[in-house]
Design an enzyme around this catalytic site. Structure first.
Site, PDB file in Angstrom:
ATOM      1  CB  SER A 112      -6.043   2.471   4.038  1.00  0.00           C
ATOM      2  OG  SER A 112      -5.325   1.307   3.692  1.00  0.00           O
ATOM      3  CG  HIS A 154      -1.154   1.506   5.918  1.00  0.00           C
ATOM      4  ND1 HIS A 154      -1.738   2.334   6.855  1.00  0.00           N
ATOM      5  CD2 HIS A 154      -2.173   0.958   5.194  1.00  0.00           C
ATOM      6  CE1 HIS A 154      -3.059   2.280   6.711  1.00  0.00           C
ATOM      7  NE2 HIS A 154      -3.334   1.464   5.709  1.00  0.00           N
TER       8      HIS A 154
END
Length: 242
Positions: free
Chosen positions: A134, A170
């Site tokens: 991330s 994501h």
């Protein structure tokens, strides 16, 4: 041992729920360690948790996962101060640097204060594997979409830029990620951008994408680009299942 060429594994994964411990390393972290080519001793895996404010509770879970996997773990905390006087020397002793998720905007700001970008560039060039999830994926690129400022995504463009691309994370689990990335690429705010669904990762050798991988049976990776007129195309990449 070190990677044969400068290596980055930028991911949207790496962890799984454990059976006897709360957290275990999933296949992406295991792959990052494999890329380092360590033989005859426990691989040295350094965690940088700046993006979540260096949480002691998570450090304990990370260390337990490391013991379970047979890795020697350490942490580069920047709150309230670095744990060592010589950050450069400390990082150059590692085999893999794993950067955790959280606020990429805050991570980049704190890293600049400590001169960490220049140090990590040297670490990368030396063959130590850089990796992360991330925020720990976006940071190596020129930028990407982030919720660092709130639930309405914004685009950061001051990433370290080791990789001359944008990055989307994501991509399949947060519905605003795809349109935000596509608008940023269409406007020129982001250059050609590589994106990962949860569980997927992008392996770069030098600054070239070598392959896309996934620790899950599903989940993909994509490249988003714009033509001279600003029209955006998104193409799925071939993904190797780990």
């Amino acid at each position: 041992m070190s990677a044969a060429t400068p290596t980055i594994l930028a991911t949207s994964g790496g962890y799984r729920l454990g059976n006897r411990i709360p957290l275990e390393f999933n296949k992406l972290i295991q792959y990052a360690v494999e890329l380092a080519g360590v033989e005859g001793r426990a691989p040295k895996l350094c965690h940088i948790g700046t993006a979540m404010g260096d949480q002691d509770a998570f450090h304990a879970r990370f260390d337990a996962a490391g013991r379970h996997a047979g890795f020697s773990t350490s942490h580069l905390n920047l709150f309230p101060m670095p744990p060592v006087a010589d950050i450069r020397g400390f990082l150059l002793e590692q085999d893999v640097i794993w950067v955790n998720g959280g606020s990429v905007a805050n991570l980049l700001a704190v890293w600049r204060v400590h001169g960490l970008g220049e140090i990590l560039h040297e670490v990368w060039q030396s063959g130590i594997v850089l990796a992360g999830v991330s925020a720990g994926s976006i940071c190596w690129h020129t930028g990407g979409a982030t919720d660092s400022f709130g639930p309405e995504l914004r685009v950061v463009t001051d990433g370290l830029g080791f990789l001359p691309y944008g990055n989307g994370v994501h991509y399949d689990t947060e519905e605003l990620r795809r349109p935000t990335v596509q608008r940023a690429v269409a406007s020129g705010q982001l250059p050609l951008t590589y994106c990962t669904d949860d569980g997927a990762g992008l392996l770069y050798r030098g600054t070239e994408l070598a392959e896309a991988v996934s620790e899950r049976p599903s989940g993909g990776a994509y490249v988003v680009r714009a033509d001279d007129a600003g029209a955006v195309t998104e193409d799925a990449l071939t993904v190797r299942r780990l």
